[in-house]
Design an enzyme around this catalytic site. Sequence first.
Site, PDB file in Angstrom:
ATOM      1  N   ASN A 101      16.360   7.920  11.220  1.00 31.32           N
ATOM      2  CA  ASN A 101      17.862   7.856  10.948  1.00 31.32           C
ATOM      3  C   ASN A 101      18.414   7.934  11.821  1.00 31.32           C
ATOM      4  O   ASN A 101      19.967   7.271  11.716  1.00 31.32           O
ATOM      5  CB  ASN A 101      18.294   8.496   9.950  1.00 31.32           C
ATOM      6  CG  ASN A 101      17.689   9.010   8.179  1.00 31.32           C
ATOM      7  OD1 ASN A 101      18.112   7.422   7.988  1.00 31.32           O
ATOM      8  ND2 ASN A 101      16.753   9.311   7.193  1.00 31.32           N
ATOM      9  N   LYS A 112       7.806  18.116  10.128  1.00 31.61           N
ATOM     10  CA  LYS A 112       8.456  17.579   9.055  1.00 31.61           C
ATOM     11  C   LYS A 112       7.287  16.949   8.215  1.00 31.61           C
ATOM     12  O   LYS A 112       7.451  16.057   8.804  1.00 31.61           O
ATOM     13  CB  LYS A 112      10.179  17.213   9.750  1.00 31.61           C
ATOM     14  CG  LYS A 112      10.631  15.830   8.513  1.00 31.61           C
ATOM     15  CD  LYS A 112      11.901  15.227   9.150  1.00 31.61           C
ATOM     16  CE  LYS A 112      12.149  13.775   8.372  1.00 31.61           C
ATOM     17  NZ  LYS A 112      13.323  12.988   9.189  1.00 31.61           N
ATOM     18  N   GLY A 149      11.314  16.206   4.677  1.00 36.12           N
ATOM     19  CA  GLY A 149      12.199  15.189   4.128  1.00 36.12           C
ATOM     20  C   GLY A 149      13.123  14.605   3.098  1.00 36.12           C
ATOM     21  O   GLY A 149      13.958  13.888   3.731  1.00 36.12           O
TER      22      GLY A 149
END
Lengths: 306, 306, 306, 306
Positions: free
Chosen positions: C48, C166, C191
């Site tokens: 992101n 993650k 996540g």
Amino acid sequence: MNKQICGVLPPIPTPFDANGNVSQEHLRANLKRWVEAGLHGFVVLGSNGEYVMLNEKEKICVWETARAAIPQDRLFIAGTGADSTHETIELTKHAAQLGADAALIVTPHYYRGQMTATAWLHHYRAVADASPIPILIYNVPVYTTVEIDAGTVIELAQHENIVGMKDSSANFAKMGEIIRFAPAHFSVLVGTGAAIFPALSIGAKGVVPALGNIAPRECVAIYNAFHTAQTEQARYMQQLSEARNLQLRMIRPNAAITAKWGVPGLKAALDEVGYYGGSPRAPLMPLNDSERTKLREILREAELVA
Amino acid sequence: MNKQICGVLPPIPTPFDANGNVSQEHLRANLKRWVEAGLHGFVVLGSNGEYVMLNEKEKICVWETARAAIPQDRLFIAGTGADSTHETIELTKHAAQLGADAALIVTPHYYRGQMTATAWLHHYRAVADASPIPILIYNVPVYTTVEIDAGTVIELAQHENIVGMKDSSANFAKMGEIIRFAPAHFSVLVGTGAAIFPALSIGAKGVVPALGNIAPRECVAIYNAFHTAQTEQARYMQQLSEARNLQLRMIRPNAAITAKWGVPGLKAALDEVGYYGGSPRAPLMPLNDSERTKLREILREAELVA
Amino acid sequence: MNKQICGVLPPIPTPFDANGNVSQEHLRANLKRWVEAGLHGFVVLGSNGEYVMLNEKEKICVWETARAAIPQDRLFIAGTGADSTHETIELTKHAAQLGADAALIVTPHYYRGQMTATAWLHHYRAVADASPIPILIYNVPVYTTVEIDAGTVIELAQHENIVGMKDSSANFAKMGEIIRFAPAHFSVLVGTGAAIFPALSIGAKGVVPALGNIAPRECVAIYNAFHTAQTEQARYMQQLSEARNLQLRMIRPNAAITAKWGVPGLKAALDEVGYYGGSPRAPLMPLNDSERTKLREILREAELVA
Amino acid sequence: MNKQICGVLPPIPTPFDANGNVSQEHLRANLKRWVEAGLHGFVVLGSNGEYVMLNEKEKICVWETARAAIPQDRLFIAGTGADSTHETIELTKHAAQLGADAALIVTPHYYRGQMTATAWLHHYRAVADASPIPILIYNVPVYTTVEIDAGTVIELAQHENIVGMKDSSANFAKMGEIIRFAPAHFSVLVGTGAAIFPALSIGAKGVVPALGNIAPRECVAIYNAFHTAQTEQARYMQQLSEARNLQLRMIRPNAAITAKWGVPGLKAALDEVGYYGGSPRAPLMPLNDSERTKLREILREAELVA
């Protein structure tokens, strides 16, 4: 005596009437026109025939009508596959009794996680042993989402009652490997109308295109032009035939340095043939000894090393 | 003046020494041998060149060495793609400055959910506008897991600085559609050594096979045999050329009744061309009006209806 | 001393100004507000954060600004992964120097065909050995289209400098297997913001939700409610804890009779535990001896047989 | 009056004897033991029941035996789906006549390219209208490779005879969206034994785990512990219930900034809620106006903006 499996053999759709019932009348009429258009044969109840939508009784009706409408000099191939080996055998025997020339057997696929080479070898051999007519393997990943691999097909092609394969995936690497390593009489049929010409150029014996239903004359024209030219032009054909054989010889080394082992395979092969390959960068791992040995065999078989 | 993009153009691997550093020496030596083997050009820093493993400085070194080792009568195509439009432009300018003949631009792919036709049109046009050298689209789903579609490529092919495409997927339906509908000068290069011969037979202008690195003479022989034969055999070629054009004409109707609309599309097309198609069985839905109109246009363009 | 990796740790986006350059100012301002909202830490330059869009110099700037804006009592996790092991190590050292608490290392993925367990073991161990700060494995198939499996993660979790993972895939079977079999200090971070609550309920130590950027207080509230309740309600927690442990104990037998061996595995397991299972229908194949032995071990470990 | 669809409801396998025929005797004996183990009900002829391997006559025999062996206070759910709407209706009527409490209808999937929301809406409504017993949607991508989306399920849940869904994919984002937006009586059943506990924690009403066949007591213990605890611990449950509702409220905004619109969606949402988001880097495209409007509605519904 078995007919040779070749030519343009469209998978015909099953016509329904306004109530959703199979329309024998429309089926007969369509077949009449398709026969006149010069098609070499027909696959009756493939995926385009909505075979999963018909119960056993309906399937038998469709095959009876098809048999009556298809002249003896054309091929009548019945789609008889099912997820169960047992059910596949039953349907294939039915189709044989009704006069089908061959049966097209889709890869079982619902339990995809378990559909290993072992399961498929067992399935196709059991069907081929029990079937009174020759069978063809039917690979159609767009619907089944499974892919039978070249090695398994080549192994199955040793069975005298497994005479060909329809591959809808138009995967030229796989097609090429099968054409090179399966017995010469084994027919590879390509399933897509988009690749009739290149498929014939590499040795496919026929095509099973949905396109043949709406453009039968055009499909037959592509097929015939290819074969006429082949027959008439001796010297050209020799050159082309050499190119074709060279291409087929290259299929396995090509796979070894691409799909199979990627860049590490490429670099190892370079070392083998006398260039510098060396190591790839981590996390890419160089080939291990056993992979290296297999690579050498592939290069030798393809005459790239002595 | 730009060189025509054609021939056998292998994607060369990047050699590393024992410490994992780029070995300019081995690169030079390999290129010398490849040039002697008659290859028509080279893709430097494609996927087989491990371009994702090299930083910017290393890429520039590799291109400098390549430029010095590749004669001016061969093609030097630099792989300059990146996920960011900005970075792609910077790398492409660098490669141009170093004397690359063209740049190969991989489809951005990390943010695959957002990599729509809109995003790709924007990306390739921005790069083509900014690049001093012609660019080629690079479609390689085996690594990127995305596929740029024929329509987008055909649209991009209108840009004068976008001169071709390397398609590693050997998807003949897509390739055929691009060959038929892109401008004649647009070069389709097929990426796999498994389909050199069929790809040329359908109109590809060249190949970018990893195989060319380990079997350069064989790949060139396939290419040359195809073209020699083409040149010498007038009548044969006319027949074959007709078959080829017919095949290309059939690509879109074929897609319409298979990948695009499936059995419902097939049945609708049968109705259009004068057979009986009728409805598929639920839950298959018949084509709606707008799809039907599009289908008619496709059939008309392909001369299957008047 | 290393901080424990837990809490709500959103992957923050990288802000750009009107010219497309990184905006340090907006980054600072956003972080100030996120800190005030009570977030436990931040992943800086995850997917992101458009990490694939930034060059090395830009990455370093972003980390410097982040370090200045993130208080010492919050976690600062830097995304430092790359396709090359070498480049990953370089970036991780940089981030450590700039004060990151830990590094998040995405699975290399471009050469997906070669990204085997062996390659990943090598990669993560090499990075963990070289890194001055603890590292976390980052599995994000939505972008990378590869999946690191539970067994490999459990093996890597033995390395003292690999402290967590993650997993963006919210695969509860995998998560559960890792939670049960990795060392207790190993942190599983889920996540996706869609599964914060169920993930905590099964033993995840934290979450890395994009959602945390726009709904930080809500995400922290879910996390805190879960933990407050856990602390306060002894008897309830005992019951729930038993249920949770039972669930974790069932993960591997569950996999054995579903994803791993499907219906044949289910039937074999029934025979083992005293029901009737028997054979599946062909082409489904019964388990072979070696698979049967492995199944027995799984059932024993899970206390389903003695 | 219809029974509520909840509890641990394993999909039972179909036992075959040494000749490959259905063994009614073993089926009866297995069911007797499963009933004693406290299971709340059974799915008879789901994927684990090898429903694709049985013909219609065999299916009816299995259901008759099951009905006789399952007490009236347990659930008897029959798997009656097929690729054809027509065949599905016929089978469902049969099962109803034999006393099934509900029918589990797998998504048609063979013609996957055509299996749009429209086709599924038509299919499930047609079956629900014709069925004398309530039906459940059955989503099992591991076998069918298709996924029915949350929106379509929510729409179908308005039909009074569509009372639930079995989702084998354990996709918590989808599950959460359905639980929040479908009518309260609609039962979400999760299909995997690996996620019983987290699924209940987020609001699933039951589970259909293959695991329940070999570990029935363990599965029931997880289910009961969860519900006992829920009943007894008022204050804890209130906290947890708030966390759960908060989580459900976050499902759609979470999807908007991840699966749906990715980083561009995240940045747009940041701008909406008062942080700085700005533009992503090309070729990522910012949201267009219509997407922006939809995003605003999602944020408003989730109470993240006023």
